[in-house]
Design a protein around this motif. Structure first.
Motif, PDB file in Angstrom:
ATOM      1  N   CYS A 266     -13.000  -0.070  -0.832  1.00 19.70           N
ATOM      2  CA  CYS A 266     -12.250   1.395  -0.505  1.00 19.70           C
ATOM      3  C   CYS A 266     -11.129   1.233   0.339  1.00 19.70           C
ATOM      4  O   CYS A 266     -10.921  -0.022   0.647  1.00 19.70           O
ATOM      5  CB  CYS A 266     -13.343   2.183   0.033  1.00 19.70           C
ATOM      6  N   GLU A 267     -10.369   2.408   0.418  1.00 18.06           N
ATOM      7  CA  GLU A 267      -9.008   2.348   1.217  1.00 18.06           C
ATOM      8  C   GLU A 267      -9.434   2.204   2.624  1.00 18.06           C
ATOM      9  O   GLU A 267     -10.567   2.506   2.914  1.00 18.06           O
ATOM     10  CB  GLU A 267      -8.280   3.589   0.670  1.00 18.06           C
TER      11      GLU A 267
ATOM     12  N   VAL B 162      -3.193  -1.607   4.921  1.00 14.26           N
ATOM     13  CA  VAL B 162      -3.766  -0.099   5.362  1.00 14.26           C
ATOM     14  C   VAL B 162      -3.245   0.884   4.352  1.00 14.26           C
ATOM     15  O   VAL B 162      -1.946   0.893   4.112  1.00 14.26           O
ATOM     16  CB  VAL B 162      -3.242  -0.038   6.813  1.00 14.26           C
ATOM     17  N   HIS B 163      -4.090   1.748   3.841  1.00 12.73           N
ATOM     18  CA  HIS B 163      -3.574   2.758   2.848  1.00 12.73           C
ATOM     19  C   HIS B 163      -2.957   4.302   3.311  1.00 12.73           C
ATOM     20  O   HIS B 163      -2.323   4.812   3.023  1.00 12.73           O
ATOM     21  CB  HIS B 163      -4.742   3.295   1.980  1.00 12.73           C
ATOM     22  N   ALA B 164      -3.282   4.143   4.750  1.00 15.03           N
ATOM     23  CA  ALA B 164      -2.860   5.485   5.124  1.00 15.03           C
ATOM     24  C   ALA B 164      -3.057   5.525   6.544  1.00 15.03           C
ATOM     25  O   ALA B 164      -3.800   4.678   7.318  1.00 15.03           O
ATOM     26  CB  ALA B 164      -3.941   6.628   4.814  1.00 15.03           C
TER      27      ALA B 164
ATOM     28  N   GLU C 118      -7.825  -8.894  11.509  1.00 19.16           N
ATOM     29  CA  GLU C 118      -9.486  -8.593  11.288  1.00 19.16           C
ATOM     30  C   GLU C 118      -9.064  -7.361  10.117  1.00 19.16           C
ATOM     31  O   GLU C 118     -10.120  -7.183   9.435  1.00 19.16           O
ATOM     32  CB  GLU C 118      -9.803  -7.975  12.736  1.00 19.16           C
ATOM     33  N   ILE C 119      -8.170  -6.188  10.808  1.00 18.92           N
ATOM     34  CA  ILE C 119      -8.156  -5.348   9.576  1.00 18.92           C
ATOM     35  C   ILE C 119      -8.015  -6.021   8.075  1.00 18.92           C
ATOM     36  O   ILE C 119      -8.418  -5.410   7.261  1.00 18.92           O
ATOM     37  CB  ILE C 119      -7.210  -4.299   9.860  1.00 18.92           C
ATOM     38  N   ARG C 120      -7.035  -6.988   8.130  1.00 15.12           N
ATOM     39  CA  ARG C 120      -6.547  -7.806   6.854  1.00 15.12           C
ATOM     40  C   ARG C 120      -7.711  -8.137   6.031  1.00 15.12           C
ATOM     41  O   ARG C 120      -8.143  -8.032   5.070  1.00 15.12           O
ATOM     42  CB  ARG C 120      -5.383  -8.548   6.942  1.00 15.12           C
ATOM     43  N   LYS C 121      -8.548  -8.739   6.759  1.00 17.60           N
ATOM     44  CA  LYS C 121     -10.088  -9.612   6.494  1.00 17.60           C
ATOM     45  C   LYS C 121     -10.925  -8.423   6.119  1.00 17.60           C
ATOM     46  O   LYS C 121     -11.382  -8.477   4.775  1.00 17.60           O
ATOM     47  CB  LYS C 121     -10.502 -10.412   7.477  1.00 17.60           C
ATOM     48  N   ILE C 122     -11.254  -7.443   6.636  1.00 14.74           N
ATOM     49  CA  ILE C 122     -12.042  -6.409   6.274  1.00 14.74           C
ATOM     50  C   ILE C 122     -11.470  -5.715   4.871  1.00 14.74           C
ATOM     51  O   ILE C 122     -12.136  -5.534   3.802  1.00 14.74           O
ATOM     52  CB  ILE C 122     -12.235  -5.205   7.363  1.00 14.74           C
ATOM     53  N   ARG C 123     -10.136  -5.467   4.757  1.00  9.25           N
ATOM     54  CA  ARG C 123      -9.644  -4.992   3.541  1.00  9.25           C
ATOM     55  C   ARG C 123     -10.139  -5.777   2.230  1.00  9.25           C
ATOM     56  O   ARG C 123     -10.205  -5.149   1.156  1.00  9.25           O
ATOM     57  CB  ARG C 123      -8.069  -4.996   3.495  1.00  9.25           C
TER      58      ARG C 123
ATOM     59  N   SER D 160       0.882  -1.300   0.044  1.00  9.48           N
ATOM     60  CA  SER D 160       0.092  -0.041   0.009  1.00  9.48           C
ATOM     61  C   SER D 160       0.823   1.329   0.184  1.00  9.48           C
ATOM     62  O   SER D 160       2.145   1.276   0.175  1.00  9.48           O
ATOM     63  CB  SER D 160      -1.022  -0.001   1.206  1.00  9.48           C
ATOM     64  N   LEU D 161       0.233   2.285  -0.404  1.00  6.47           N
ATOM     65  CA  LEU D 161       1.071   3.481  -0.298  1.00  6.47           C
ATOM     66  C   LEU D 161       1.409   4.145   0.948  1.00  6.47           C
ATOM     67  O   LEU D 161       2.344   4.661   1.203  1.00  6.47           O
ATOM     68  CB  LEU D 161       0.064   4.482  -0.975  1.00  6.47           C
TER      69      LEU D 161
END
Lengths: 333, 308
Positions: free
Chosen positions: A161-162, A273-275, A151-156, A2-3
């Motif tokens: 969206c980012e 995570v983008h940001a 959990e964040i990885r799964k949501i992504r 990700s950026l």
């Protein structure tokens, strides 16, 4: 990869310039009124200041995100609409919103400006995030600070969206956008007025006999400190209270800790995570400079495949207790 | 002879971890004796509690409907874990009874099919209410912290859109939710190994300041007010503003008598002063508050001006 944009706080025009100069990819800020969740005295931007700030940031390749992330009470929606119109006119790069009515207004009237979903919207599942993406074209969600990295990885993987996550700063315990503790004790609302444990309601009262210091909000003792302790700010969710089986007083919600995810940066980038958002619009220029510079170096190092000097970042909260909050383990819950 | 007012009284979902037996007894009595028109069921606070009550749900619904009550099933306020996502998606597929959604995950699953919007979905203003109405909402419960002037505007907008509009008028105010369970934390546990310690506190676990002022109540992941919201003296005015449904939140007091106090005031069957005295007696030492309504600190009690 990700950026890994760095999203930095700008409580004042000076802080904005500092953050941009220190390497922020984007800054976030708000107007001097209830339309944003840091509606504190002496903070935020006049329309003229915002216009100049956008020019300053854009000339240096940084974006400006305008926080319109409170919930207008019925009868006052126009203030939020006017703020959105001004922001669009000044060329902000995105609006950070929580209220569905505000999101709908911007989506219809300023379709060319990106919408980011504020943490105040409390969208903590793929379905909730997809609701906002589907209906309002939300391009990025700021996740509530209640999820673990897996959990964040799964949501992504399940959203269109980012993702932006907080990595550093104050660590509220309650689900944002669903907390009226401050209003219960002070009559000022976090959701409607953009204030949390406001300074105007704070009192420190010393008991000369015992040397104890009480830290009070709206007349209520949020914590009491012995002569050898440093008195903390009376934030309701960081206070000490008694319960029937805890007569000694304990941190019922959380200790006064701040969030520092320095050590988890590579994992967060790996999770998509983008940001990364740094909290602290109420902080000084010096603070913004040191924190933004340190995270700039760390993120650049990680993206270049170098080992980041995490110890620098850990040292930023020297003297204050730190936590990785919910991000590290489910046991936090 | 008193004129019967059209305003409906509702009973909100039980926020606490009451046992199956307590719930069965409670709803049997509500069905038989309480002058409430509508009853919300379902677990709103903690997904770990839901399995204790799910099996009883069909019987409770039938019992209440046979007594002439409208039943609505409410969804979880916080949706994060797989089981919470599934529970929300399953509930969103129900055709009958009506459903109340408390999280945007539920809105996503429900689409434009009719639903009620619950108090955790932040319907603060006329723009949001109009948006929700366009997405199938038939009814909206306003946030507990909304002040009087905003309630009037929101209720007017909802009425113009043909929506029912509801406000909590009794019971502890919902002040916050968290991912962390504060009941478990108080007992040195975490949410995953809580052993349902919240069942010890049928009216919430009291928190007091260190100088002994009761201030908040812990209910699992939820934080509530110490005081009971009491808008009984204001009920007539609230109804006149266009609020169609007044919500009573179940507390560990005689809820049948609480409901009668409100019904009698709405119907003009007794004076506000008499009903208020009854309510105060029912609530014992618990403070009563209406600060949010008057735009001041929520815990405060503002005495209404004497009627002219």
């Amino acid at each position: 990869m990700s950026l890994a944009e760095l999203i930095c706080p700008a409580g004042t025009p000076a802080a904005l310039r500092t953050a941009v100069d220190a390497g922020a990819d984007a800054v976030y800020c708000g107007f001097q009124d209830a339309t944003n969740a840091r509606n504190f005295p002496g903070l935020n931007f006049t329309p003229e200041e915002l216009e100049e700030a956008v020019a300053y940031a854009h000339a240096r390749g940084a974006k400006v995100l305008l926080a319109l992330n409170t919930y207008p009470p019925a009868g006052k929606v126009d203030l939020w609409r006017q703020a959105a119109d001004s922001g669009a006119r000044f060329g902000v790069d995105a609006f950070i919103v929580a209220d569905m009515g505000v999101a709908d207004y911007i989506a219809r009237n300023h379709p060319g400006v990106r919408l980011h979903l504020s943490v105040q919207a409390a969208a903590s599942s793929p379905e909730a995030i997809r609701y906002y993406a589907q209906h309002f074209g939300v391009k990025r969600v700021v996740l509530p600070r209640i999820l673990t990295i897996p959990e964040i990885r799964k949501i992504r993987q399940e959203i269109p969206c980012e993702i932006e996550t907080f990595i550093f700063g104050n660590h509220g315990l309650m689900v944002e956008g669903r907390c009226s503790l401050t209003n219960y004790l002070t009559g000022q609302s976090t959701n409607m007025d953009g204030v949390c444990s406001p300074a105007s309601e704070v009192e420190y009262i010393r008991d000369e006999a015992t040397g104890t210091m009480s830290s009070c909000l709206g007349g209520f003792t949020i914590d009491r400190f012995g002569p050898e302790e440093k008195a903390g700010y009376p934030t309701i969710c960081k206070g000490r209270y008694t319960a029937p089986h805890r007569p000694e007083g304990y941190y019922a919600f959380e200790e006064p800790v701040s969030l520092n995810l320095s050590r988890l940066l590579p994992d967060l980038i790996g999770a998509g995570v983008h940001a990364f958002k740094i909290e602290g619009r109420q902080r000084s220029k010096a603070y913004v400079r040191s924190v933004v510079s340190a995270f700039r170096r760390a993120v650049d190092d990680i993206r270049a495949g170098r080992a980041a000097n995490i110890e620098d970042l850990v040292a930023l909260t020297e003297g204050q207790k730190q936590t990785q909050g919910a991000f590290e383990t489910k046991k936090w819950r | 002879m008193a004129v019967t007012d059209m305003t409906k009284l509702t009973l909100g979902p039980i926020a606490y971890h009451w046992s199956g037996e307590e719930r069965r007894d409670f709803y049997a009595r509500i069905a038989d004796e309480a002058p409430v028109d509508e009853v919300y069921l379902g677990e709103v606070i903690c997904s770990k509690r839901a399995p204790f009550h799910e099996a009883d749900l069909p019987d409770t619904i039938e019992r209440l409907e046979r007594a002439g009550k409208t039943v609505i099933v409410s969804s979880l306020a916080e949706v994060m874990l797989a089981r919470e996502r599934k529970a929300t998606a399953d509930l969103a597929e129900m055709d009958s009874p009506e459903i109340e959604l408390n999280n945007a995950a539920g809105l996503f699953a429900r689409g434009k099919r009719p639903h009620r919007v619950g108090p955790f979905l932040n319907a603060y203003n006329e723009a949001t209410i109009a948006w929700m109405a366009g997405q199938g909402a038939t009814h909206v419960t306003l946030p507990a912290e909304l002040p009087r002037a905003a309630i009037a505007v929101a209720a007017g907008a909802a009425r113009d859109l043909g929506l029912g509009v509801e406000l909590q008028v009794f019971g502890r105010a919902p002040l916050a939710v968290s991912a962390r369970c504060y009941h478990a934390r108080a007992h040195g546990r975490t949410k995953d190994n809580c052993q349902f310690v919240c069942e010890q506190d049928p009216d919430g676990m009291p928190l007091a300041t260190r100088d002994d002022h009761p201030i908040l109540r812990v209910n699992g992941i939820q934080t509530q007010s110490e005081s009971y919201v009491d808008l009984l003296p204001e009920a007539g005015e609230i109804s006149a503003m266009g609020v169609t449904h007044l919500r009573l939140m179940p507390q560990a007091v005689d809820m049948v008598e609480v409901a009668w106090a409100f019904r009698d005031v709405l119907d003009g069957a007794c004076t506000v002063a008499d009903a208020d005295a009854r309510l105060r007696a029912l609530c014992g030492a618990t403070g009563l508050s209406n600060g949010f309504y008057f735009g001041t600190a929520g815990y405060r009690r503002i005495e209404a001006a004497a009627p002219a």
